[in-house]
Design a protein around this motif. Sequence first.
Motif, PDB file in Angstrom:
ATOM      1  N   ASN A 138      49.593 -11.480  52.926  1.00 26.40           N
ATOM      2  CA  ASN A 138      49.600 -12.944  52.814  1.00 26.40           C
ATOM      3  C   ASN A 138      48.343 -13.596  53.372  1.00 26.40           C
ATOM      4  N   VAL A 139      47.719 -12.971  54.378  1.00 19.09           N
ATOM      5  CA  VAL A 139      46.511 -13.561  54.970  1.00 19.09           C
ATOM      6  C   VAL A 139      45.239 -12.879  54.483  1.00 19.09           C
ATOM      7  N   GLY A 140      45.374 -11.864  53.631  1.00 19.45           N
ATOM      8  CA  GLY A 140      44.201 -11.169  53.102  1.00 19.45           C
ATOM      9  C   GLY A 140      43.478 -10.315  54.119  1.00 19.45           C
ATOM     10  N   ILE A 190      60.296 -14.076  69.427  1.00 19.78           N
ATOM     11  CA  ILE A 190      60.648 -14.489  68.066  1.00 19.78           C
ATOM     12  C   ILE A 190      60.477 -13.316  67.102  1.00 19.78           C
ATOM     13  N   LEU A 191      59.367 -12.592  67.244  1.00 20.52           N
ATOM     14  CA  LEU A 191      59.108 -11.434  66.395  1.00 20.52           C
ATOM     15  C   LEU A 191      60.105 -10.317  66.684  1.00 20.52           C
ATOM     16  N   GLN A 192      60.406 -10.118  67.965  1.00 21.34           N
ATOM     17  CA  GLN A 192      61.391  -9.115  68.356  1.00 21.34           C
ATOM     18  C   GLN A 192      62.755  -9.449  67.740  1.00 21.34           C
ATOM     19  N   ARG A 215      48.095 -14.651  61.136  1.00 24.52           N
ATOM     20  CA  ARG A 215      47.219 -13.513  61.422  1.00 24.52           C
ATOM     21  C   ARG A 215      47.375 -12.993  62.853  1.00 24.52           C
ATOM     22  N   THR A 216      47.774 -13.863  63.779  1.00 22.66           N
ATOM     23  CA  THR A 216      47.898 -13.440  65.176  1.00 22.66           C
ATOM     24  C   THR A 216      49.050 -12.450  65.378  1.00 22.66           C
ATOM     25  N   LEU A 217      49.925 -12.332  64.389  1.00 25.44           N
ATOM     26  CA  LEU A 217      51.036 -11.386  64.493  1.00 25.44           C
ATOM     27  C   LEU A 217      50.571  -9.941  64.288  1.00 25.44           C
ATOM     28  N   ILE A 218      49.446  -9.768  63.619  1.00 26.10           N
ATOM     29  CA  ILE A 218      48.995  -8.420  63.250  1.00 26.10           C
ATOM     30  C   ILE A 218      48.759  -7.524  64.467  1.00 26.10           C
ATOM     31  N   PRO A 219      47.958  -7.936  65.449  1.00 21.77           N
ATOM     32  CA  PRO A 219      47.764  -7.054  66.608  1.00 21.77           C
ATOM     33  C   PRO A 219      49.052  -6.818  67.392  1.00 21.77           C
ATOM     34  N   GLN A 220      49.940  -7.814  67.431  1.00 23.12           N
ATOM     35  CA  GLN A 220      51.217  -7.627  68.119  1.00 23.12           C
ATOM     36  C   GLN A 220      52.049  -6.538  67.434  1.00 23.12           C
TER      37      GLN A 220
END
Length: 212
Positions: A76-78, A4-6, A44-49
Amino acid sequence: MDSILQSLVERMNDKNDHIMAPGFDSSTTISWKAHREAEKLADRTLIPQLMTFIENEKDKKNRDAAYFILGHVAKNVGDQATAQFLIDRIEREKDKYVLSAMLDRLAHLEKPTGTDLTALIAATHDKRWQVGYAAIRALTNTDDAAAETTLLQILDTSDSSYELIYANGVLHKTGTPRALPFLEKHAKSRKRDVKHSALYAIEAIKQRHNLI
């Protein structure tokens, strides 16, 4: 990085968006819609990806898109760790457009006490104006004394209206009373935008520190 991110990165770089006739509404393009979608992400789980993707991706346009997404998610998540990641990427990004856009994202992120600003401060002296100006703006959202010292040095030595205006703009948000003498010098400038930005910064600092 998940599919989805790709897909989002690919849509942000959709090549068909470069084929536009006169009067074409850019807000209808795939890329424009993807950018607006990225601005709203708050997972927030998108950050390390995204960080892993950036570190391994060779295509600069894809990294550029990933920086855009990462900056907005972190805001957005601080998240306060992303700022250091972006600062650490400054010396690794060679394309001035990718780097300046990444610095624009960095400007909106909190840089808490303890953040190593060394590479960011060095970037304020970059000969490429796109990078230098963006680096000055990126010194906002931190109360680190080294950031203010850098801005005051710019006010003391620069003859560039843009550098002065951007430095005044950051001090408007974060400046302390020690910036006042430097700003007061430019409050007398014959250059209208330099003068007004200095006056606004002086007023903001005085209000923030109860000096009015």
